[in-house]
Design an enzyme around this catalytic site. Structure first.
Site, PDB file in Angstrom:
ATOM      1  N   GLY A  35     -13.842  32.146  -9.837  1.00 13.86           N
ATOM      2  CA  GLY A  35     -14.333  30.831 -10.238  1.00 13.86           C
ATOM      3  C   GLY A  35     -15.753  30.517  -9.800  1.00 13.86           C
ATOM      4  N   THR A  36     -16.599  31.536  -9.676  1.00 12.91           N
ATOM      5  CA  THR A  36     -17.984  31.222  -9.283  1.00 12.91           C
ATOM      6  C   THR A  36     -18.726  30.506 -10.412  1.00 12.91           C
ATOM      7  OG1 THR A  36     -18.776  33.428  -9.907  1.00 12.91           O
ATOM      8  CG2 THR A  36     -18.154  33.094  -7.593  1.00 12.91           C
ATOM      9  N   HIS A  95     -20.108  35.419 -21.361  1.00  8.71           N
ATOM     10  CA  HIS A  95     -19.877  36.870 -21.356  1.00  8.71           C
ATOM     11  C   HIS A  95     -21.041  37.559 -20.630  1.00  8.71           C
ATOM     12  CE1 HIS A  95     -18.234  40.670 -22.706  1.00  8.71           C
ATOM     13  NE2 HIS A  95     -19.469  41.037 -22.970  1.00  8.71           N
ATOM     14  N   GLU A 150     -25.872  35.792 -10.759  1.00  4.08           N
ATOM     15  CA  GLU A 150     -26.764  34.860 -10.045  1.00  4.08           C
ATOM     16  C   GLU A 150     -27.967  34.438 -10.885  1.00  4.08           C
ATOM     17  OE1 GLU A 150     -25.597  36.452  -5.584  1.00  4.08           O
ATOM     18  OE2 GLU A 150     -27.557  36.975  -6.435  1.00  4.08           O
TER      19      GLU A 150
HETATM   20  C1  GRF Z   1     -17.986  36.404 -15.121  1.00  3.32           C
HETATM   21  O1  GRF Z   1     -18.742  37.571 -15.014  1.00  3.32           O
HETATM   22  C2  GRF Z   1     -17.945  35.951 -16.557  1.00  3.32           C
HETATM   23  O2  GRF Z   1     -19.093  36.259 -17.268  1.00  3.32           O
HETATM   24  C3  GRF Z   1     -16.790  36.755 -17.097  1.00  3.32           C
HETATM   25  O3  GRF Z   1     -15.854  36.793 -16.044  1.00  3.32           O
HETATM   26  C4  GRF Z   1     -16.522  36.639 -14.787  1.00  3.32           C
HETATM   27  C5  GRF Z   1     -15.875  35.489 -14.080  1.00  3.32           C
HETATM   28  O4  GRF Z   1     -16.303  35.349 -12.760  1.00  3.32           O
HETATM   29  N1  GRF Z   1     -16.303  36.209 -18.333  1.00  3.32           N
HETATM   30  P1  GRF Z   1     -15.965  34.023 -11.948  1.00  3.32           P
HETATM   31  O5  GRF Z   1     -14.454  33.852 -11.946  1.00  3.32           O
HETATM   32  O6  GRF Z   1     -16.648  32.874 -12.626  1.00  3.32           O
HETATM   33  O7  GRF Z   1     -16.480  34.250 -10.552  1.00  3.32           O
END
Ligand code: GRF
Length: 209
Positions: free
Chosen positions: A17-18, A114, A182
């Site tokens: 969930g970053t 994505h 990032e």
């Molecule tokens: C991210 O790289 C996003 O682009 C992809 O899944 C990942 C999710 O990461 N669809 P987070 O859970 O938001 O940290």
């Protein structure tokens, strides 16, 4: 659906969930304009994203695909979205494929982030580290992230925003993934959410007149 001056938005997650956190931070810093983060839906009961929703006081719901099956899971999602008056859905690391019917019901109201420059390294099977492994294998010099609308074709909907990130010598998939998150994902996702919300709010105004 409930009508407020802000667009009630749900974020669908399955993991860390970053990207959700980037949205929460943007809302705190008044960068989400007319968007209210009103609901988090997780397909994974152990997702750390749930802790982030709790800390930000955002209602959350876990949808157990494994016990419900896809059809019932989606029906439960639709009921929950209605309950919370949700008008925009953000897929941020949601590891389930939504059915064509679901994407039709919410056409123009679902966006996804994505981790590549679509149309490179996208579509079926391209998720998580696989995307970056493949980018490195092909030797691309630029990668990045894309936010796009979701339709029945995986990663096939209209592109809203993209940002490039340079691939560096010696990158591993993990290092490239972190740099793209990032420098691209956390930057463009809040902006794209505002763009999508603005469009929907405009349509709402036109519909009233
Ligand atoms: C991210 O790289 C996003 O682009 C992809 O899944 C990942 C999710 O990461 N669809 P987070 O859970 O938001 O940290």
């Amino acid at each position: 659906m409930l009508k407020t001056d802000k667009l009630n938005t749900a974020v669908f997650v399955s993991g860390g969930g970053t990207n959700l956190q980037a949205l929460i931070d943007a809302e705190k810093n008044a960068r989400l304009n007319n968007v209210k983060l009103a609901l988090v839906i997780s397909s994974n009961i152990n997702a750390y994203a749930i802790e982030r929703a709790k800390s930000a006081n955002i209602p959350f719901k876990v949808i157990e695909y494994s016990t419900l099956g896809s059809l019932n899971a989606e029906n439960e999602i639709v009921d929950t979205l209605k309950e919370h008056g949700i008008e925009l859905i953000v897929l941020a690391g949601f590891m389930k494929i939504l059915s064509a019917e679901f994407t039709r019901i919410y056409a123009g109201r679902i966006i996804n982030i994505h981790p590549s420059l679509i149309p490179a390294f996208c579509g079926k099977g391209y998720y998580g580290l696989r995307v970056h492994e493949e980018a490195l294998r092909r030797g691309v010099k630029l990668s990045g992230a894309t936010v796009h609308y979701v339709n029945e074709i995986p990663d096939g909907g209209e592109i809203i925003m993209q940002k490039c990130v340079r691939v560096q010598k010696g990158d591993t998939p993990q290092v490239l993934q972190k740099r793209i998150m990032e420098r691209a994902e956390y930057v463009i996702l809040p902006k794209a959410v505002v763009i999508a919300a603005r469009k929907l709010l405009k349509e709402r105004i036109y519909a009233k007149n």
